[in-house]
Design an enzyme around this catalytic site. Structure first.
Site, PDB file in Angstrom:
ATOM      1  CG  PHE A 151      -7.603  -4.822   2.484  1.00 46.76           C
ATOM      2  CD1 PHE A 151      -8.511  -5.641   3.144  1.00 46.76           C
ATOM      3  CD2 PHE A 151      -7.622  -4.814   1.097  1.00 46.76           C
ATOM      4  CE1 PHE A 151      -9.415  -6.429   2.433  1.00 46.76           C
ATOM      5  CE2 PHE A 151      -8.515  -5.590   0.381  1.00 46.76           C
ATOM      6  CZ  PHE A 151      -9.408  -6.406   1.052  1.00 46.76           C
ATOM      7  CD  GLU A 206      -3.868   2.933   1.594  1.00 43.71           C
ATOM      8  OE1 GLU A 206      -2.898   2.232   1.922  1.00 43.71           O
ATOM      9  OE2 GLU A 206      -4.250   3.050   0.409  1.00 43.71           O
ATOM     10  CD  GLU A 253      -7.226 -10.697  -6.797  1.00 48.55           C
ATOM     11  OE1 GLU A 253      -6.671  -9.647  -7.146  1.00 48.55           O
ATOM     12  OE2 GLU A 253      -6.802 -11.439  -5.889  1.00 48.55           O
ATOM     13  CE  LYS A 310       1.970   1.748   2.441  1.00 46.61           C
ATOM     14  NZ  LYS A 310       0.473   1.622   2.494  1.00 46.61           N
ATOM     15  CB  SER A 370      -3.933  -5.396  -6.633  1.00 43.49           C
ATOM     16  OG  SER A 370      -3.317  -4.123  -6.672  1.00 43.49           O
ATOM     17  CB  CYS A 396      -3.752 -13.924  -2.066  1.00 38.02           C
ATOM     18  SG  CYS A 396      -2.717 -14.748  -0.864  1.00 38.02           S
TER      19      CYS A 396
HETATM   20  P1  NAD Z   1      -3.391  -2.887  -3.188  1.00 41.96           P
HETATM   21  O1  NAD Z   1      -2.504  -3.270  -4.322  1.00 41.96           O
HETATM   22  O2  NAD Z   1      -4.480  -1.927  -3.430  1.00 41.96           O
HETATM   23  O3  NAD Z   1      -2.508  -2.236  -2.003  1.00 41.96           O
HETATM   24  C1  NAD Z   1      -1.374  -2.888  -1.486  1.00 41.96           C
HETATM   25  C2  NAD Z   1      -0.398  -1.832  -0.948  1.00 41.96           C
HETATM   26  O4  NAD Z   1       0.029  -0.996  -2.037  1.00 41.96           O
HETATM   27  C3  NAD Z   1      -1.000  -0.900   0.099  1.00 41.96           C
HETATM   28  O5  NAD Z   1      -0.044  -0.711   1.130  1.00 41.96           O
HETATM   29  C4  NAD Z   1      -1.268   0.397  -0.658  1.00 41.96           C
HETATM   30  O6  NAD Z   1      -1.077   1.539   0.143  1.00 41.96           O
HETATM   31  C5  NAD Z   1      -0.237   0.374  -1.769  1.00 41.96           C
HETATM   32  N1  NAD Z   1      -0.720   0.953  -3.025  1.00 41.96           N
HETATM   33  C6  NAD Z   1      -1.994   0.895  -3.524  1.00 41.96           C
HETATM   34  N2  NAD Z   1      -2.059   1.497  -4.737  1.00 41.96           N
HETATM   35  C7  NAD Z   1      -0.805   1.933  -5.005  1.00 41.96           C
HETATM   36  C8  NAD Z   1      -0.232   2.622  -6.117  1.00 41.96           C
HETATM   37  N3  NAD Z   1      -0.960   2.979  -7.170  1.00 41.96           N
HETATM   38  N4  NAD Z   1       1.081   2.914  -6.081  1.00 41.96           N
HETATM   39  C9  NAD Z   1       1.837   2.552  -5.009  1.00 41.96           C
HETATM   40  N5  NAD Z   1       1.342   1.892  -3.937  1.00 41.96           N
HETATM   41  C10 NAD Z   1       0.045   1.589  -3.928  1.00 41.96           C
HETATM   42  O7  NAD Z   1      -3.948  -4.249  -2.556  1.00 41.96           O
HETATM   43  P2  NAD Z   1      -5.049  -4.443  -1.429  1.00 41.96           P
HETATM   44  O8  NAD Z   1      -6.382  -4.100  -1.993  1.00 41.96           O
HETATM   45  O9  NAD Z   1      -4.626  -3.806  -0.162  1.00 41.96           O
HETATM   46  O10 NAD Z   1      -4.969  -6.031  -1.201  1.00 41.96           O
HETATM   47  C11 NAD Z   1      -5.682  -6.967  -1.969  1.00 41.96           C
HETATM   48  C12 NAD Z   1      -4.826  -7.549  -3.055  1.00 41.96           C
HETATM   49  O11 NAD Z   1      -3.677  -8.151  -2.491  1.00 41.96           O
HETATM   50  C13 NAD Z   1      -5.529  -8.648  -3.832  1.00 41.96           C
HETATM   51  O12 NAD Z   1      -5.251  -8.491  -5.196  1.00 41.96           O
HETATM   52  C14 NAD Z   1      -4.912  -9.917  -3.292  1.00 41.96           C
HETATM   53  O13 NAD Z   1      -4.938 -11.031  -4.174  1.00 41.96           O
HETATM   54  C15 NAD Z   1      -3.522  -9.471  -3.031  1.00 41.96           C
HETATM   55  N6  NAD Z   1      -2.842 -10.320  -2.080  1.00 41.96           N
HETATM   56  C16 NAD Z   1      -1.911 -11.184  -2.551  1.00 41.96           C
HETATM   57  C17 NAD Z   1      -1.271 -12.045  -1.682  1.00 41.96           C
HETATM   58  C18 NAD Z   1      -0.254 -13.027  -2.185  1.00 41.96           C
HETATM   59  O14 NAD Z   1       0.332 -13.708  -1.373  1.00 41.96           O
HETATM   60  N7  NAD Z   1      -0.027 -13.132  -3.468  1.00 41.96           N
HETATM   61  C19 NAD Z   1      -1.587 -12.013  -0.314  1.00 41.96           C
HETATM   62  C20 NAD Z   1      -2.537 -11.096   0.131  1.00 41.96           C
HETATM   63  C21 NAD Z   1      -3.170 -10.256  -0.764  1.00 41.96           C
END
Ligand code: NAD
Length: 492
Positions: free
Chosen positions: A152, A179, A385, A176, A229, A284
């Protein structure tokens, strides 16, 4: 293309309304206003996207690279023409300030620019006469249909760490979005539609976990880029690999910043506060642990408290605002619970951002910038985190202790050092276990022509996003050995 309505999918060059019965509201995190609804697309709908991408693949990969990049040039100019509208959309759905939204869009555009160099970047190499009359050639070919699953926090930028390189290399693609923030990609696909890409080259599917699982299991999809994450990154990597796919999965972070006594304290503190509280700490590459060393402890603590307490919090579209809300009500309460836990673990809350109410935005998910000092190194707060505007201070006596503390963490996304001493800087750069390193830099975000690195639990895979790593990820190598001895030529 709807806005303030139901988000559409974009399949085979057409806008399609999902038939999913599950719809989520998309909320402005500063005002609580409903911006639209996002459908959670089914496996069947993902299958339609993969089918469209597969059908487009052969013609697209036969399209000369110099022709393929012409569509990307168009997209770059269209995104520049619509820059302010896209930036406002990011702020409205994601909460960051307008300048922060502009910054992420700028990096998205830079990635398109670099991918436009693909006719040169994806060249192979060759050797004549590996034996008499025998030559060997390495050719790069596209890997096939590929997909990105995005988080997000950078709705306009993160898909561009991958997508421009994928299509420039001759692959077809599925995006994708998260959401929580589907509007920005909806608008960007409106621009993609105007570029005239052949049908099926770029597809958009809205959804959440079920849609992700369908991507991970679809036999036509050969490569997956994920950012989110760590638990989900690990899951996506494992399931994609079990299905024989290439995967690059960027995960979470807990980024430490060491401050030595010889640093320019006032400037360093300002930079570190921007790192910790920019994008409301939902980045991140946000500084989340500050490790002042020896005599740096007192001045650093004083400056960081001043800088934190004076930060202007509000709606990112309003003038003068330095920090916006966090993404959801659940995030706000989760972050506040982490501050409670820090206090319970024995730390002192020097600047307390809990229970924030911003006049005029009472329905917003605001947490004010927070500083907690003395969190124990082996406690939960030091190791987990938080993904919010919370900076933990962990004073130590020596550089060696500071580096050991950095290296004891399970993440390895970024580590930074503030100093005026070259030898300390080199020691840090050499010894520290993280993928993105900053020396007197607070957010060590690699330019589009460098890989966005990440080590340990912050990354699963081999090749990163952006630049040459992306070219490597989106191509497969074919090695050709040819025998053409000169006596065969003499036959005619
Ligand atoms: P998230 O893991 O909740 O969601 C990321 C994506 O995965 C979304 O598209 C979501 O629909 C999907 N998703 C969520 N839960 C899922 C599941 N159980 N099974 C399959 N798909 C699933 O992450 P977020 O809250 O949207 O973003 C924040 C996280 O992203 C933080 O942990 C941040 O550190 C990380 N991040 C990392 C980087 C990097 O470069 N390493 C960059 C940006 C964000």
């Amino acid at each position: 293309m709807p806005l303030n309505g139901k988000m559409l999918n974009y399949l085979a060059g057409e806008w399609i309304s999902s038939n999913a019965s599950d719809l989520l509201s998309v909320l402005n995190p500063a005002t609580g206003e409903v911006l639209g609804e996002v459908p959670l697309s089914s496996a069947n709908e993902l299958d339609m996207a993969a089918g469209a991408a597969e059908a487009a693949l052969e013609d697209w990969r036969r399209t000369p690279a110099v022709e393929r990049v012409q569509y990307l040039f168009k997209l770059k100019f269209l995104m520049q023409d619509h820059f302010e509208d896209l930036a406002r959309t990011i702020t409205m759905e994601c909460g960051k300030t307008l300048d922060e939204s502009r910054g992420e869009l700028q990096r998205a555009i830079e990635n398109i620019e670099i991918a436009c160099g693909i006719p040169l970047l994806m060249q192979g190499y060759n050797s004549e006469d590996i034996a008499r009359g025998i030559d060997e050639i390495m050719i790069r070919q596209p890997i096939g249909v590929a997909a990105v699953i995005a988080p997000f926090n950078f709705p306009g930028m993160i898909p561009f760490w991958f997508m421009p390189y994928a299509v420039a290399c001759g692959n077809t693609y599925i995006v994708k979005p998260s959401e929580k923030v589907p509007l920005t990609m909806q608008k960007i696909f409106g621009l993609i539609d105007q570029c005239g890409f052949p049908k099926g080259v770029l597809n958009l599917v809205n959804g959440a976990k079920d849609t992700v699982d369908a991507i991970l299991d679809h036999p036509a999809i050969r490569a997956i880029s994920f950012v989110g994450s760590t638990p989900v990154a690990r899951y996506v990597y494992s399931r994609a690999a079990a299905n024989g796919k290439r995967a690059q999965c960027q995960g979470g972070a807990k980024n430490p910043i060491i401050v030595l006594p010889d640093a320019d304290m006032e400037t360093s503190t300002r930079i570190i506060a921007d790192s910790a509280f920019g994008c409301a700490g939902q980045r991140c590459l946000a500084a989340s642990l500050a490790i002042p060393v020896g005599e740096a402890v007192t001045p650093f603590t004083q400056f960081i408290v001043e800088s934190t307490a004076s930060r202007v919090v509000g709606y990112g579209l309003d003038d003068g605002v330095q920090m916006g809300p966090v993404i959801t009500k659940q995030s706000k309460s989760r972050i506040e619970q982490w501050i409670d836990l820090g206090s319970n673990e024995g730390a002192e809350v020097l600047v307390d951002g809990r229970n924030a109410v911003i006049p005029g935005y009472e329905k917003g998910n605001f947490v004010r910038p927070t500083v907690i000092k003395g969190i124990p190194p082996d406690g939960m707060v030091a190791r987990t985190e938080i993904f919010g505007p919370v900076l933990g201070l962990m004073p130590v006596d020596t550089v060696d202790q500071a580096i050991a503390l950095v290296n004891s963490g399970k993440y390895g996304n970024m580590a930074c050092l503030f100093t005026s001493n070259g030898a300390s800087a080199r020691k840090f750069r050499y010894e520290v276990k993280a993928g993105n390193i900053g020396i007197n830099i607070g957010v060590a975000a690699p330019m589009a022509f460098f890989p966005f690195s990440g080590w340990k639990d912050s990354f699963f895979g081999d090749m990163h996003g952006q630049g040459l790593d992306a070219v490597e990820f989106f191509t497969q190598k074919k090695v050709v050995i040819e025998r053409w001895p000169k006596e065969w030529s003499r036959r005619f």
